[in-house]
Design a protein around this motif. Structure first.
Motif, PDB file in Angstrom:
ATOM      1  N   LEU A 180     -17.793   5.074  -8.197  1.00  0.00           N
ATOM      2  CA  LEU A 180     -16.386   4.804  -7.970  1.00  0.00           C
ATOM      3  C   LEU A 180     -15.545   5.347  -9.115  1.00  0.00           C
ATOM      4  O   LEU A 180     -16.034   5.462 -10.250  1.00  0.00           O
ATOM      5  N   PRO A 181     -14.284   5.684  -8.868  1.00  0.00           N
ATOM      6  CA  PRO A 181     -13.406   6.127  -9.965  1.00  0.00           C
ATOM      7  C   PRO A 181     -13.370   5.067 -11.062  1.00  0.00           C
ATOM      8  O   PRO A 181     -13.380   3.864 -10.781  1.00  0.00           O
ATOM      9  N   PRO A 182     -13.323   5.474 -12.329  1.00  0.00           N
ATOM     10  CA  PRO A 182     -13.422   4.511 -13.428  1.00  0.00           C
ATOM     11  C   PRO A 182     -12.140   3.717 -13.636  1.00  0.00           C
ATOM     12  O   PRO A 182     -11.049   4.134 -13.239  1.00  0.00           O
ATOM     13  N   PHE A 183     -12.314   2.574 -14.288  1.00  0.00           N
ATOM     14  CA  PHE A 183     -11.167   1.836 -14.819  1.00  0.00           C
ATOM     15  C   PHE A 183     -11.138   2.120 -16.307  1.00  0.00           C
ATOM     16  O   PHE A 183     -12.121   1.860 -17.013  1.00  0.00           O
ATOM     17  N   VAL A 184     -10.018   2.644 -16.798  1.00  0.00           N
ATOM     18  CA  VAL A 184      -9.911   2.999 -18.214  1.00  0.00           C
ATOM     19  C   VAL A 184      -8.761   2.208 -18.833  1.00  0.00           C
ATOM     20  O   VAL A 184      -7.615   2.313 -18.390  1.00  0.00           O
ATOM     21  N   ALA A 185      -9.093   1.413 -19.836  1.00  0.00           N
ATOM     22  CA  ALA A 185      -8.092   0.641 -20.575  1.00  0.00           C
ATOM     23  C   ALA A 185      -7.772   1.389 -21.863  1.00  0.00           C
ATOM     24  O   ALA A 185      -8.566   1.385 -22.806  1.00  0.00           O
TER      25      ALA A 185
END
Length: 248
Positions: A180-185
């Motif tokens: 899945l597309p990443p979550f980037v903080a």
């Protein structure tokens, strides 16, 4: 549904730790069971080598692939590796939670890849990519960066975030996961916000936490990152000459 979090940060009270906690709470609220590998907390040994194999396939020469396959067949695989394989096997969704260090994942997570994704049982020359062992399971990166988002844009000084994460994404695809597309903080070290604007920084962190929870609540609508597979390549492993991507 069952999810497994691979947590790769040395401080449980860090922002990475908070994101891992939010993932557990948010997914549990959906009725999903959640487990976690705390790589630092469990003192996971990252270095693959002869010391892990008491009953060797070849005492004279060490080949990681040969020893991994032999240990699997002989049921003498190291206990920590078998534990991680069992956790992955039980999961429908795998979340990797880590900070971006030196433009990549921390060494402990790279070592986890080296030792846990064993040759023989989990992949072979043909059983990989879209025919990989973990096909049908999903994987998601949750990553933190010190710099703000703009610096990880295509022309930013941090380098394009998609390219920095590509080796990890492709390794997961190699093992068969739908990635899945990443979550980037971004910007969790302050992102250029001055100390006297601490309240602004805290609001920024709170917004990232809410964004992560929202992302976890919409996973069912997320489309995996598209990768090429066996049907796309010719006999030399190169994209077929008539493939549509040749004209993209």
């Amino acid at each position: 549904m069952h999810a497994h979090i691979v947590f790769a940060h040395p401080e449980a009270r860090s922002f990475n730790g908070a994101l891992a906690d939010i993932a557990e709470e948010t997914l549990a609220a959906q009725g999903i069971t959640v487990t976690r590998s705390d790589l630092y907390g469990e003192l996971f040994d990252t270095v693959e080598g002869p010391a892990h194999y008491g009953e060797r396939a070849d005492e004279a020469y060490f080949s990681a692939l040969a020893e991994q396959r032999h240990a699997g067949n002989a049921r003498t695989r190291p206990a920590d590796v078998q534990r991680e394989i069992d956790r992955l096997t039980a999961a429908d969704l795998v979340i990797l939670q880590f900070p971006l260090w030196w433009h990549a994942q921390p060494a402990i997570l790279k070592g986890w890849f080296d030792r846990v994704f064993v040759y023989g049982e989990l992949y072979t020359g043909r059983r990989r990519y879209d025919e990989g062992h973990f096909r049908g399971k999903r994987a998601l990166l949750s990553v933190t960066t010190g710099g703000p988002a703009a610096t990880f844009s295509p022309y930013g000084r941090g380098g394009p975030i998609e390219r920095l994460l590509w080796p990890i994404h492709y390794s997961l695809h190699y093992m068969g996961f739908d990635v899945l597309p990443p979550f980037v903080a971004h910007g969790i070290q302050g992102g250029g916000i001055a100390y006297e604007q601490r309240d602004v920084f805290e609001q920024h962190l709170d917004g990232l936490k809410r964004g992560w929870a929202e992302r976890l609540n919409t996973l069912d609508s997320a489309r995996p990152i598209p990768f090429t597979g066996w049907q796309d390549w010719d006999d030399h492993g190169v994209l077929r000459a008539d493939h549509p991507l040749r004209w993209a």
